[in-house]
Design an enzyme around this catalytic site. Structure first.
Site, PDB file in Angstrom:
ATOM      1  N   CYS A   2      -7.912   1.998   1.592  1.00 12.26           N
ATOM      2  CA  CYS A   2      -9.369   2.020   1.541  1.00 12.26           C
ATOM      3  C   CYS A   2      -9.936   2.966   2.597  1.00 12.26           C
ATOM      4  O   CYS A   2      -9.457   3.013   3.725  1.00 12.26           O
ATOM      5  CB  CYS A   2     -10.003   0.648   1.746  1.00 12.26           C
ATOM      6  SG  CYS A   2      -9.484  -0.581   0.572  1.00 12.26           S
ATOM      7  N   ARG A  27      -6.556   7.715   1.147  1.00 11.53           N
ATOM      8  CA  ARG A  27      -6.295   6.362   1.625  1.00 11.53           C
ATOM      9  C   ARG A  27      -6.302   5.338   0.499  1.00 11.53           C
ATOM     10  O   ARG A  27      -5.858   4.200   0.685  1.00 11.53           O
ATOM     11  CB  ARG A  27      -7.350   5.970   2.658  1.00 11.53           C
ATOM     12  CG  ARG A  27      -7.372   6.841   3.876  1.00 11.53           C
ATOM     13  CD  ARG A  27      -8.470   6.395   4.805  1.00 11.53           C
ATOM     14  NE  ARG A  27      -8.191   5.089   5.354  1.00 11.53           N
ATOM     15  CZ  ARG A  27      -7.533   4.874   6.478  1.00 11.53           C
ATOM     16  NH1 ARG A  27      -7.086   5.889   7.171  1.00 11.53           N
ATOM     17  NH2 ARG A  27      -7.313   3.661   6.912  1.00 11.53           N
ATOM     18  N   ASN A 101     -12.231  -2.698   4.607  1.00 12.95           N
ATOM     19  CA  ASN A 101     -10.828  -2.286   4.485  1.00 12.95           C
ATOM     20  C   ASN A 101     -10.022  -3.385   5.143  1.00 12.95           C
ATOM     21  O   ASN A 101     -10.233  -3.674   6.316  1.00 12.95           O
ATOM     22  CB  ASN A 101     -10.630  -0.951   5.208  1.00 12.95           C
ATOM     23  CG  ASN A 101      -9.172  -0.547   5.295  1.00 12.95           C
ATOM     24  OD1 ASN A 101      -8.346  -1.026   4.515  1.00 12.95           O
ATOM     25  ND2 ASN A 101      -8.852   0.337   6.231  1.00 12.95           N
ATOM     26  N   GLY A 102      -9.118  -4.022   4.397  1.00  7.65           N
ATOM     27  CA  GLY A 102      -8.319  -5.102   4.988  1.00  7.65           C
ATOM     28  C   GLY A 102      -8.239  -6.283   4.049  1.00  7.65           C
ATOM     29  O   GLY A 102      -8.512  -6.164   2.850  1.00  7.65           O
ATOM     30  N   GLU A 487      15.479  10.070   2.177  1.00  2.00           N
ATOM     31  CA  GLU A 487      14.123  10.627   2.228  1.00  2.00           C
ATOM     32  C   GLU A 487      13.849  11.483   0.977  1.00  2.00           C
ATOM     33  O   GLU A 487      12.769  11.415   0.389  1.00  2.00           O
ATOM     34  CB  GLU A 487      13.955  11.446   3.519  1.00  2.00           C
ATOM     35  CG  GLU A 487      12.675  12.224   3.661  1.00  2.00           C
ATOM     36  CD  GLU A 487      11.396  11.385   3.584  1.00  2.00           C
ATOM     37  OE1 GLU A 487      11.469  10.148   3.619  1.00  2.00           O
ATOM     38  OE2 GLU A 487      10.332  12.000   3.439  1.00  2.00           O
ATOM     39  N   LYS A 491      10.925  10.804  -1.850  1.00  2.00           N
ATOM     40  CA  LYS A 491       9.938  11.810  -2.285  1.00  2.00           C
ATOM     41  C   LYS A 491       9.878  11.845  -3.807  1.00  2.00           C
ATOM     42  O   LYS A 491       8.808  11.866  -4.390  1.00  2.00           O
ATOM     43  CB  LYS A 491      10.306  13.221  -1.778  1.00  2.00           C
ATOM     44  CG  LYS A 491      10.177  13.482  -0.299  1.00  2.00           C
ATOM     45  CD  LYS A 491       8.779  13.503   0.237  1.00  2.00           C
ATOM     46  CE  LYS A 491       8.271  12.137   0.575  1.00  2.00           C
ATOM     47  NZ  LYS A 491       8.458  11.528   1.810  1.00  2.00           N
ATOM     48  N   GLU A 494       8.240   8.590  -5.334  1.00  2.00           N
ATOM     49  CA  GLU A 494       6.811   8.316  -5.165  1.00  2.00           C
ATOM     50  C   GLU A 494       5.900   9.291  -5.892  1.00  2.00           C
ATOM     51  O   GLU A 494       4.809   8.902  -6.293  1.00  2.00           O
ATOM     52  CB  GLU A 494       6.424   8.146  -3.697  1.00  2.00           C
ATOM     53  CG  GLU A 494       6.609   9.327  -2.814  1.00  2.00           C
ATOM     54  CD  GLU A 494       6.257   8.997  -1.350  1.00  2.00           C
ATOM     55  OE1 GLU A 494       5.510   8.066  -1.072  1.00  2.00           O
ATOM     56  OE2 GLU A 494       6.758   9.729  -0.474  1.00  2.00           O
ATOM     57  N   HIS A 510      32.206   2.621  -3.891  1.00  4.09           N
ATOM     58  CA  HIS A 510      32.089   1.157  -3.769  1.00  4.09           C
ATOM     59  C   HIS A 510      31.061   0.607  -4.749  1.00  4.09           C
ATOM     60  O   HIS A 510      30.575  -0.500  -4.571  1.00  4.09           O
ATOM     61  CB  HIS A 510      31.731   0.785  -2.323  1.00  4.09           C
ATOM     62  CG  HIS A 510      32.770   1.234  -1.345  1.00  4.09           C
ATOM     63  ND1 HIS A 510      33.991   0.606  -1.226  1.00  4.09           N
ATOM     64  CD2 HIS A 510      32.791   2.278  -0.487  1.00  4.09           C
ATOM     65  CE1 HIS A 510      34.709   1.238  -0.307  1.00  4.09           C
ATOM     66  NE2 HIS A 510      34.010   2.277   0.143  1.00  4.09           N
ATOM     67  N   LYS A 609      -2.084   6.523   1.437  1.00  2.00           N
ATOM     68  CA  LYS A 609      -1.465   7.236   2.549  1.00  2.00           C
ATOM     69  C   LYS A 609      -1.246   6.326   3.758  1.00  2.00           C
ATOM     70  O   LYS A 609      -0.232   6.397   4.429  1.00  2.00           O
ATOM     71  CB  LYS A 609      -2.370   8.407   2.936  1.00  2.00           C
ATOM     72  CG  LYS A 609      -1.852   9.264   4.077  1.00  2.00           C
ATOM     73  CD  LYS A 609      -0.709  10.110   3.605  1.00  2.00           C
ATOM     74  CE  LYS A 609      -0.104  10.947   4.700  1.00  2.00           C
ATOM     75  NZ  LYS A 609       1.238  11.406   4.329  1.00  2.00           N
TER      76      LYS A 609
HETATM   77  O1  M6R Z   1       1.911   6.378   8.567  1.00  2.00           O
HETATM   78  P1  M6R Z   1       3.301   5.853   8.597  1.00  2.00           P
HETATM   79  O2  M6R Z   1       4.296   6.856   8.996  1.00  2.00           O
HETATM   80  O3  M6R Z   1       3.416   4.596   9.428  1.00  2.00           O
HETATM   81  O4  M6R Z   1       3.589   5.431   7.107  1.00  2.00           O
HETATM   82  C1  M6R Z   1       4.786   4.813   6.752  1.00  2.00           C
HETATM   83  C2  M6R Z   1       4.979   4.853   5.257  1.00  2.00           C
HETATM   84  O5  M6R Z   1       3.951   4.159   4.609  1.00  2.00           O
HETATM   85  C3  M6R Z   1       5.025   6.285   4.720  1.00  2.00           C
HETATM   86  O6  M6R Z   1       6.010   7.036   5.351  1.00  2.00           O
HETATM   87  C4  M6R Z   1       5.281   6.296   3.215  1.00  2.00           C
HETATM   88  O7  M6R Z   1       6.562   5.825   2.940  1.00  2.00           O
HETATM   89  C5  M6R Z   1       5.066   7.698   2.659  1.00  2.00           C
HETATM   90  N1  M6R Z   1       4.268   7.648   1.473  1.00  2.00           N
HETATM   91  C6  M6R Z   1       6.336   8.391   2.333  1.00  2.00           C
HETATM   92  O8  M6R Z   1       6.136   9.645   1.793  1.00  2.00           O
END
Ligand code: M6R
Length: 614
Positions: A2, A27, A101-102, A487, A491, A494, A510, A609
């Site tokens: 939010c 956000r 927000n929350g 990682e 990517k 997501e 395994h 984000k």
């Molecule tokens: O802002 P942060 O680094 O604490 O966020 C952690 C995760 O939410 C963030 O890395 C998320 O996994 C990303 N979307 C990955 O690309």
């Protein structure tokens, strides 16, 4: 999660609010809304399901006049994304409007109480309960809006950043925070309010970050006033914004993610600037220097983080154990906070977070502090909650990251971890000069090497076109490239919504090897020198079962290139720096696949984000 924007001053509020919402859309983006008090004191609330552009379309030809307003872009928690659940919410009598927000955890009890008093509700949200509760307290206690907000927040359990408007007071916004960020911009006869500084930076440089438990009275005719829930007035701590407005634009790229991938030569330069000398003979991080004894005597280092930042922590484990000889644990913040972890007072907890606002990481920090640990932060966003909650830390300084998929923050985090490991290893006398300089010099030339890796983008695009319609992917790596493989898989998941798993290559046999067939492509990172032969064996295992292999290899590699179906080359570097290069093609590969599939790259479904709720 939010985005909140607010404005009170002498300009038309609506254009400022809408522009702010666009800046904050990363956000959350399932619905959006705005509340304005027009010049004759009418409270106009417009809200709709969908992105900010849909809100703009919705308000066409409607009254958006007024010099005071609040606006919101939502990531749903309570109640599905819909017009009615969108913010702002307003009291039944239309007197008070609120954005939030929350999560209000005790909203059920409050709602039942309010329904008993005759209140009715339009939405399924906890936020509507909060605005009605404030309205109820104001009527019950015959008090000001500020007093009613203060009284309500003293009874609320949960997390919030809120902004509240009273139809009868077109001079004032009441804002408050607990565990969700809010920043106030101070102009000349005007104030700005936002979840982060991105909507504010083009108007003012002076900002105040609200602390947990604080309520701000933002009145266009008065100096800013901040008090806490116990009514004790806080000192106004004005900070200067260092952000540059051009960092918030796409700069000619079709997506923020692509821009941020291509920014990495510069962001790594910014990250090491002033920390490694030009000769590559010394690295100094003030956060380590100021806490030298703690780092020298640390029994263990415990990384707490989420998502991509957690992957960076896993790379930190390799670095700190190998170079510094310190035992390391890497914890998902969300798990750590709900266990009863053993923490010694000579342990150092390192929280890694791009946004500095991740709720689970913040909670893990508070838990670690309550157990007596020294907590160090590695953050990107200056002045963020985690940066302020930690005892000390190092910023990665990669500039605003807007794309939901983290890219330049990951390489910035790894760069900081390498610098920290080098400095501590040096202080402990555990690294010889030659190795120390090799790594520092490797970092100095890293921006050029990343440029070389990026130059492969057309080739990576072609390879991605071949695999766009695969349903599953395996990503394999060994050593410090095992977290890089995870990682890379994250990517792809997501932004393209393709299932992908990152695995240590040797674990294949395994279990996961059972998945291999000609429809299950495997991306193998084969850039580590020390375990190169082992990785070759893993590639052979896949090939002999009919699997397709895309290998990330070092330029000049003549062995893997004969075995793999496709190769992507990255320049040679010292082993501990290979994640900085091998991650680049994986970012581009995920990006191009997502584009090929027509995905919303910067705002993928269901994600936000900054994850400020648990
Ligand atoms: O802002 P942060 O680094 O604490 O966020 C952690 C995760 O939410 C963030 O890395 C998320 O996994 C990303 N979307 C990955 O690309």
């Amino acid at each position: 999660m939010c985005g909140i924007v607010g404005y009170v001053g002498n300009k038309d509020a609506y254009p400022i609010l809408i522009k702010g919402l666009h800046r904050l859309e990363y956000r959350g983006y399932d619905s959006a809304g705005v509340a304005l008090i027009n010049p004759v004191g009418k409270l106009n609330v417009y809200k709709t399901k969908g992105k900010v552009a849909e809100l703009e379309h919705f308000v066409t030809n409607k009254d958006v006049s007024g010099t005071i307003g609040i606006a919101h872009t939502r990531w749903a928690t309570h109640g599905e994304p819909s017009d009615v659940n969108a913010h702002p919410h307003y009291s039944e009598n239309g007197q008070i409007a609120l954005i939030h927000n929350g999560i209000i955890e005790n909203y059920g009890v409050l709602k039942t109480m309010l329904m008993g008093k005759g209140y009715t509700f339009r939405s399924d949200t906890d936020t509507e309960v909060l605005v009605q509760f404030i309205d109820y307290l104001r009527n019950e206690n015959q008090c000001t809006l500020f007093e009613a907000v203060q009284a309500a927040l003293n009874q609320v359990i949960g997390a919030y950043a809120i902004a509240v408007l009273d139809k009868d007071n077109n001079n004032e916004i009441i804002a408050a925070r607990k565990s969700s960020p809010l920043v106030i911009g101070i102009g000349d006869g005007e104030y700005f309010l936002a979840s982060d500084a991105t909507p504010i930076v083009e108007y003012v440089q002076n900002v105040v970050y609200l602390n947990d438990g604080e309520i701000a009275v933002i009145n266009r005719n008065k100096p800013l006033k901040i008090v806490n829930l116990d009514n004790i007035e806080s000192k106004i701590d004005i900070r200067k914004l260092e952000m540059n407005i051009s960092e918030l634009e796409k700069g000619g790229y079709p997506h923020f993610m692509l821009k941020e991938i291509f920014e990495q030569p510069r962001t790594i330069t910014d990250c090491i600037r002033g920390r490694i000398n030009l000769e590559g003979t010394e690295v100094i991080l003030s956060g380590i220097l100021d806490n030298k004894d703690r780092f020298l005597n640390a029994r263990r280092i415990i990384f707490v983080a989420c998502g991509t930042s957690w992957h960076a922590g896993l790379i930190g484990e390799y670095l700190f154990e190998d170079f510094c000889g310190i035992e390391v644990k890497v914890e998902y913040a969300s798990e750590f906070r709900y266990r009863n972890p053993v923490i010694h007072n000579d342990d150092i907890v390192i929280a890694i977070s791009q946004s500095g606002e991740t709720a689970d990481t913040l909670a893990a920090i508070e838990l670690a502090k309550s157990k007596g640990a020294f907590v160090y932060g590695i953050c990107n966003v200056v002045g963020s909650s985690i940066a302020r909650a930690t005892h000390s830390g190092t910023y990665i300084h990669v500039g605003p990251e807007i794309g939901v998929a983290s890219t330049k923050a990951f390489t910035g985090q790894v760069t900081v971890l390498v610098m920290m490991a080098m400095m501590i290893a040096r202080l402990k006398g555990r690294i010889d000069d030659a190795k120390y300089r090799e790594v520092l010099k490797g970092l100095l030339v890293m921006p050029e090497k990343i440029k070389e890796a990026l130059a492969q983008h057309e080739h990576i695009k072609d390879v991605s076109a071949i695999f766009t319609y695969a349903h599953n992917f395996l990503y394999l790596g060994r050593g410090c490239n095992y977290p890089t493989a995870m990682e890379g898989a994250l990517k792809l998941k997501e932004i393209s919504y393709i299932h992908a798993e990152g695995y240590p290559a040797a674990e294949m046999k395994h279990g996961p090897i059972a998945l291999i067939d000609n429809e299950m492509p495997t991306i193998v990172i084969a850039t580590n020198v020390s375990i190169y032969e082992k990785t070759i064996s893993n590639i052979q295992e896949i090939k002999s079962r009919g699997g397709k292999v895309i290998a990330v290899v070092t330029t000049g590699d003549s062995v893997v290139s004969k075995m793999a179906d496709h190769c992507i080359w990255v320049p040679e570097t010292t082993e501990c720096l290979t994640p900085l290069l091998s991650s680049i093609p994986l970012q581009l590969f995920a990006y191009y696949i997502a584009v090929n599939k027509g995905r919303d790259v910067d705002q993928p479904r269901n994600l936000a984000k900054s994850v400020t709720v648990e």
